[in-house]
Scaffold this motif. Structure first.
Motif: not given
Length: 324
Positions: A36-60
């Motif tokens: 997956i492209s670096f940009a699309q991965r980053s976009q997906l992770i931000q969306l995961c944070v927004d949709r779950t409300g978990c501010r440490h999603f990247g840490l998980l």
């Protein structure tokens, strides 16, 4: 990245809906060799944070990463002769797994630092990506050194989050936010530690395959130099001679090759400085003077003039615009 659907389910989100919104096909997660492209991965992770409300999603995400996530490179690292050799192999070859960031190993008489720096521009969730990288590096160091290993400090290239408990519970070590880069600092003595389970024959075979990959997938030289510069600027080692030595070139040869790519060393230095400055202005609370010093400007005024030349505005106005 393969852990994302499970994390989304555990946090009460529907993975299919989040992936569809991000434009990421679910079958991407079926095979570890998919990309997956670096940009699309980053976009997906931000969306995961927004949709779950978990501010440490990247840490998980990073908590579940380690040598097992690196395939052939993980094998090479695991069967190196000692911890220092293992980490140098990781730094040298990680670009086969991540193109958009670089890892570097710095050491002095007392401490060593394994760090991660994003050089891809205009991507989302750099704080989340950095958190995941630090957790993965922590896991790799613990796997190589054993349970007695303890870091001196954990660094994060973003401002302190409102809730630091997930970070404290996982790392159980001193945390420093608003750092120049993401990283793990640990006693340098560990670099000399032999890896008891290392197999010299497996290491040789893994190295041969990695060398073949290097030959088959030589990237654009301009991007390779910019990636090295991104780390060198942070380390205060961004002169042409030092960067040329990284590629085993004379500085005049480096200049000729960059000219053939339609650029120059100084142009890439400016581009790298602009990238670092933008990231620190957007993601940290570091003051302008500190950023200027890190980028080796004489004072904040000299940095502000250069930033206006790059962007058409001042660092303070850029930061204010990011905060809106």
């Amino acid at each position: 990245m393969r852990v994302i659907p499970e994390l989304l389910r555990n946090l009460g989100a529907n993975p299919a809906e989040v992936l569809a919104e991000a434009g990421v096909p679910p079958e991407l997660f079926d095979e570890p060799d998919n990309r997956i492209s670096f940009a699309q991965r980053s976009q997906l992770i931000q969306l995961c944070v927004d949709r779950t409300g978990c501010r440490h999603f990247g840490l998980l995400i990073g908590q579940q990463a380690g040598l097992h996530s690196l395939g052939l490179l993980g094998l090479l690292v695991q069967h190196s002769a000692d911890v220092g050799g293992a980490l140098r192999s990781l730094v040298r070859c990680l670009h086969h797994h991540v193109q958009g960031a670089v890892t570097t190993l710095a050491e002095n008489d007392r401490t060593a630092m394994l760090s991660y720096s994003i050089y891809e521009t205009l991507v989302d969730a750099t704080d989340q990506t950095g958190d995941g990288a630090v957790a993965a590096m922590f896991n790799i160091l613990r796997a190589l050194c054993g349970p007695d290993w303890k870091p001196v400090e954990i660094l994060f290239a973003h401002r302190r989050p409102d809730d630091v408990r997930p970070f404290q519970q996982f790392f159980r070590a001193p945390l420093r936010f608003d750092a120049e880069h993401d990283g793990v600092v640990f006693p340098a003595d560990w670099l000399q530690r032999p890896l008891a389970a290392a197999d010299a024959e497996l290491r040789r075979r893994a190295q041969e395959q990695m060398d073949a990959l290097e030959l088959a997938h030589r990237g654009d030289f301009r991007e390779q130099v910019l990636a090295v510069l991104r780390t060198a600027l942070i380390a205060g080692q961004a002169n042409a001679g030092q960067v040329a030595a990284f590629f085993s070139l004379h500085r005049r040869t480096l200049s000729r090759r960059l000219n053939a790519c339609g650029t120059s060393f100084q142009s890439l230095v400016d581009e790298g400085r602009f990238e670092i400055a933008r990231q620190m202005l957007e993601n940290t609370d570091a003051d302008i003077q500190r950023i200027a010093m890190m980028l080796e400007y004489a004072d904040a005024s000299a940095f502000a003039r250069a930033f206006r030349r790059w962007s058409g505005t001042t660092p303070s106005r850029w930061r204010a615009g990011c905060a809106k």
